[in-house]
Design a protein around this motif. Structure first.
Motif, PDB file in Angstrom:
ATOM      1  N   PRO A  20       2.004   4.168   0.641  1.00 40.38           N
ATOM      2  CA  PRO A  20       2.155   2.719   0.488  1.00 40.38           C
ATOM      3  C   PRO A  20       1.005   2.169  -0.359  1.00 40.38           C
ATOM      4  N   LEU A  21       1.352   1.259  -1.293  1.00 42.68           N
ATOM      5  CA  LEU A  21       0.319   0.663  -2.162  1.00 42.68           C
ATOM      6  C   LEU A  21      -0.136  -0.684  -1.619  1.00 42.68           C
ATOM      7  N   GLY A  22       0.679  -1.250  -0.735  1.00 44.50           N
ATOM      8  CA  GLY A  22       0.287  -2.542  -0.161  1.00 44.50           C
ATOM      9  C   GLY A  22       1.430  -3.128   0.638  1.00 44.50           C
ATOM     10  N   ARG A  23       1.052  -4.028   1.538  1.00 42.46           N
ATOM     11  CA  ARG A  23       2.066  -4.654   2.387  1.00 42.46           C
ATOM     12  C   ARG A  23       2.125  -6.145   2.061  1.00 42.46           C
ATOM     13  N   GLY A  24       3.306  -6.733   2.102  1.00 42.46           N
ATOM     14  CA  GLY A  24       3.418  -8.171   1.814  1.00 42.46           C
ATOM     15  C   GLY A  24       4.272  -8.837   2.866  1.00 42.46           C
ATOM     16  N   LYS A  25       4.561 -10.114   2.620  1.00 46.13           N
ATOM     17  CA  LYS A  25       5.271 -10.937   3.592  1.00 46.13           C
ATOM     18  C   LYS A  25       6.689 -10.405   3.834  1.00 46.13           C
ATOM     19  N   VAL A  41       6.627   5.320 -10.506  1.00 45.62           N
ATOM     20  CA  VAL A  41       6.863   3.866 -10.467  1.00 45.62           C
ATOM     21  C   VAL A  41       6.256   3.291  -9.189  1.00 45.62           C
ATOM     22  N   ALA A  42       6.287   1.954  -9.103  1.00 50.07           N
ATOM     23  CA  ALA A  42       5.961   1.269  -7.845  1.00 50.07           C
ATOM     24  C   ALA A  42       7.285   0.750  -7.302  1.00 50.07           C
ATOM     25  N   LEU A  43       7.622   1.124  -6.082  1.00 46.05           N
ATOM     26  CA  LEU A  43       8.902   0.705  -5.500  1.00 46.05           C
ATOM     27  C   LEU A  43       8.637  -0.389  -4.475  1.00 46.05           C
ATOM     28  N   TYR A  94       4.167   1.082 -12.425  1.00 47.38           N
ATOM     29  CA  TYR A  94       3.010   1.353 -11.577  1.00 47.38           C
ATOM     30  C   TYR A  94       1.752   1.036 -12.369  1.00 47.38           C
ATOM     31  N   ALA A  95       0.869   0.209 -11.816  1.00 46.23           N
ATOM     32  CA  ALA A  95      -0.397  -0.146 -12.463  1.00 46.23           C
ATOM     33  C   ALA A  95      -1.516   0.645 -11.784  1.00 46.23           C
ATOM     34  N   PRO A  96      -2.059   1.669 -12.456  1.00 39.19           N
ATOM     35  CA  PRO A  96      -3.034   2.562 -11.812  1.00 39.19           C
ATOM     36  C   PRO A  96      -4.347   1.883 -11.415  1.00 39.19           C
ATOM     37  N   GLY A  97      -4.680   0.772 -12.072  1.00 36.97           N
ATOM     38  CA  GLY A  97      -5.974   0.125 -11.793  1.00 36.97           C
ATOM     39  C   GLY A  97      -5.975  -0.735 -10.551  1.00 36.97           C
TER      40      GLY A  97
HETATM   41 CL1  LIG Z   1       6.531  -7.255  -0.795  1.00 37.38          CL
HETATM   42  C1  LIG Z   1       4.921  -7.049  -1.380  1.00 37.38           C
HETATM   43  C2  LIG Z   1       4.158  -6.012  -0.848  1.00 37.38           C
HETATM   44  C3  LIG Z   1       2.839  -5.857  -1.299  1.00 37.38           C
HETATM   45  C4  LIG Z   1       2.330  -6.721  -2.264  1.00 37.38           C
HETATM   46  C5  LIG Z   1       0.907  -6.562  -2.723  1.00 37.38           C
HETATM   47  N1  LIG Z   1       0.768  -5.601  -3.858  1.00 37.38           N
HETATM   48  C6  LIG Z   1       1.501  -5.993  -5.069  1.00 37.38           C
HETATM   49  C7  LIG Z   1       1.172  -5.041  -6.223  1.00 37.38           C
HETATM   50  N2  LIG Z   1       1.499  -3.654  -5.870  1.00 37.38           N
HETATM   51  C8  LIG Z   1       1.487  -2.801  -7.015  1.00 37.38           C
HETATM   52  C9  LIG Z   1       2.495  -2.870  -7.974  1.00 37.38           C
HETATM   53 BR1  LIG Z   1       3.930  -4.076  -7.732  1.00 37.38          BR
HETATM   54  C10 LIG Z   1       2.461  -2.076  -9.115  1.00 37.38           C
HETATM   55  N3  LIG Z   1       1.456  -1.207  -9.333  1.00 37.38           N
HETATM   56  C11 LIG Z   1       0.464  -1.115  -8.414  1.00 37.38           C
HETATM   57  N4  LIG Z   1      -0.625  -0.311  -8.400  1.00 37.38           N
HETATM   58  C12 LIG Z   1      -1.288  -0.572  -7.253  1.00 37.38           C
HETATM   59  C13 LIG Z   1      -2.494   0.096  -6.858  1.00 37.38           C
HETATM   60  C14 LIG Z   1      -3.015   1.138  -7.646  1.00 37.38           C
HETATM   61  C15 LIG Z   1      -4.190   1.820  -7.256  1.00 37.38           C
HETATM   62  C16 LIG Z   1      -4.836   1.464  -6.075  1.00 37.38           C
HETATM   63  C17 LIG Z   1      -6.077   2.211  -5.644  1.00 37.38           C
HETATM   64  N5  LIG Z   1      -7.304   1.519  -6.068  1.00 37.38           N
HETATM   65  C18 LIG Z   1      -7.342   1.321  -7.517  1.00 37.38           C
HETATM   66  C19 LIG Z   1      -8.672   0.725  -7.948  1.00 37.38           C
HETATM   67  O1  LIG Z   1      -9.760   1.552  -7.496  1.00 37.38           O
HETATM   68  C20 LIG Z   1      -9.770   1.681  -6.080  1.00 37.38           C
HETATM   69  C21 LIG Z   1      -8.474   2.331  -5.600  1.00 37.38           C
HETATM   70  C22 LIG Z   1      -4.348   0.414  -5.297  1.00 37.38           C
HETATM   71  C23 LIG Z   1      -3.156  -0.271  -5.689  1.00 37.38           C
HETATM   72  N6  LIG Z   1      -0.653  -1.534  -6.536  1.00 37.38           N
HETATM   73  C24 LIG Z   1       0.439  -1.879  -7.245  1.00 37.38           C
HETATM   74  C25 LIG Z   1       0.825  -3.237  -4.652  1.00 37.38           C
HETATM   75  C26 LIG Z   1       1.124  -4.227  -3.491  1.00 37.38           C
HETATM   76  C27 LIG Z   1       3.105  -7.731  -2.812  1.00 37.38           C
HETATM   77  C28 LIG Z   1       4.421  -7.898  -2.364  1.00 37.38           C
END
Ligand SMILES: Clc1ccc(CN2CCN(c3c(Br)cnc4[nH]c(-c5ccc(CN6CCOCC6)cc5)nc34)CC2)cc1
Length: 285
Positions: A20-25, A41-43, A94-97
């Motif tokens: 998981p890259l992140g959680r949202g609402k 990709v980011a799903l 997918y945004a690696p940064g």
């Molecule tokens: Cl429904 C919903 C759920 C979560 C979120 C919040 N984020 C929105 C953006 N998300 C990403 C998307 Br879309 C596209 N590419 C991404 N790439 C990343 C990402 C990539 C790398 C990392 C790891 N870090 C990178 C910087 O150095 C420290 C380690 C952390 C996150 N997150 C996303 C991740 C989650 C928004 C809406």
């Protein structure tokens, strides 16, 4: 040749799901890899019942419609979407940064050099959106991601619309990034994103948004008065640009093409001209 992502109907078993890259609402975002091409990709997985409960299905439909048609290096690509009985899935670049706001939290504030780079990319991306009559309306650090070479990517077009528009959905979350005419629910156009650019530029340089206050009501008053106080460490050329972006009257805000030609941008950003490759080849023959 249509790119394979756009016309195919996708399903979950086309992908290997990663961390998981992140959680949202309304759901979560996972790292994922398309099985045939191994394309990463980011799903974004959204739950239909939560979308319905918040009455935001049409905003999601518009986000998909708008973001899937935008093609710009500083705008996160939406390659496609699919859904099953309970969820909607967005196939995103997918945004690696990672998320820019985490970098801002970590470093407190950015240098004028770095800020000018980000503001230049944002101005290019937003003027591209406006050329397509799309206004983002929600330009804030949480909606910005970073590519492999630290290049900025605008994500989350959940609040974007075709200009001009007047807001129908009630605002939720922080007011800090909203233009005066947005807050008043008035007719608004592309210039709300010029205001948004000013709020971001201030927050990148200072480490907090310009009209931050204890309560919503106080923030509202400071925005409506465009009550801007810029700390002494901010350079005079940066101060000049901020004062031309954060102007209450939408018609008097500096347009994007003038932002890109402003002395503060020119002194900090190497404007790399886009040279079409055939131009060089002709020279060589
Ligand atoms: Cl429904 C919903 C759920 C979560 C979120 C919040 N984020 C929105 C953006 N998300 C990403 C998307 Br879309 C596209 N590419 C991404 N790439 C990343 C990402 C990539 C790398 C990392 C790891 N870090 C990178 C910087 O150095 C420290 C380690 C952390 C996150 N997150 C996303 C991740 C989650 C928004 C809406």
């Amino acid at each position: 040749y249509r790119n394979r992502f756009s016309e195919k109907t996708w399903s979950l078993n086309d992908f290997d799901i990663g961390k998981p890259l992140g959680r949202g609402k309304f759901g979560n975002v996972y790292l994922a890899r398309e099985k045939k091409t191994e394309f990463v990709v980011a799903l974004k997985v959204l739950f239909k019942n939560q979308l319905a409960a918040a009455g935001v299905e049409y905003q999601l439909r518009r986000e998909i419609e708008i973001q899937s048609h935008l093609r710009h290096p500083n705008i996160l690509r939406l390659f496609g979407y699919f859904y099953d009985k309970s969820r909607v899935y967005l196939i995103l670049e997918y945004a690696p940064g990672g998320e820019l706001y985490k970098l801002l939290q970590k470093s407190g504030r950015f240098s004028e050099e770095q800020t000018a780079q980000y503001i230049c990319s944002l101005a290019h991306a937003l003027s591209y959106c406006h050329h397509k009559h799309v206004i983002h309306r929600d330009i804030k650090p949480e909606n910005l991601l970073l590519g492999a070479k630290n290049e900025l990517k605008i994500a989350d077009f959940g609040w974007s619309v075709y200009a001009p528009d007047s807001r129908r959905q009630t605002l939720c979350g922080t007011l800090d990034y909203l233009a005066p005419e947005m807050i008043e629910g008035q007719q608004h156009g592309e210039s709300v994103d010029i205001w948004g650019l000013g709020v971001l530029m201030y927050e990148f340089l200072v480490g907090r948004p310009p009209f931050e206050a204890a309560g919503q009501h106080e923030t509202y008053n400071r925005i409506m008065k465009a009550d801007l106080s810029i700390p002494a460490h901010v350079s005079d050329t940066a101060r000049d640009l901020l004062q031309q972006l954060l102007v209450k009257d939408p018609k008097r805000r500096i347009p994007f093409h003038q932002v890109l030609a402003h002395p503060w941008i020119l002194e900090h950003v190497r404007q790399i001209p886009h040279i079409p490759e055939n131009w060089i080849r002709k020279e060589q023959n």
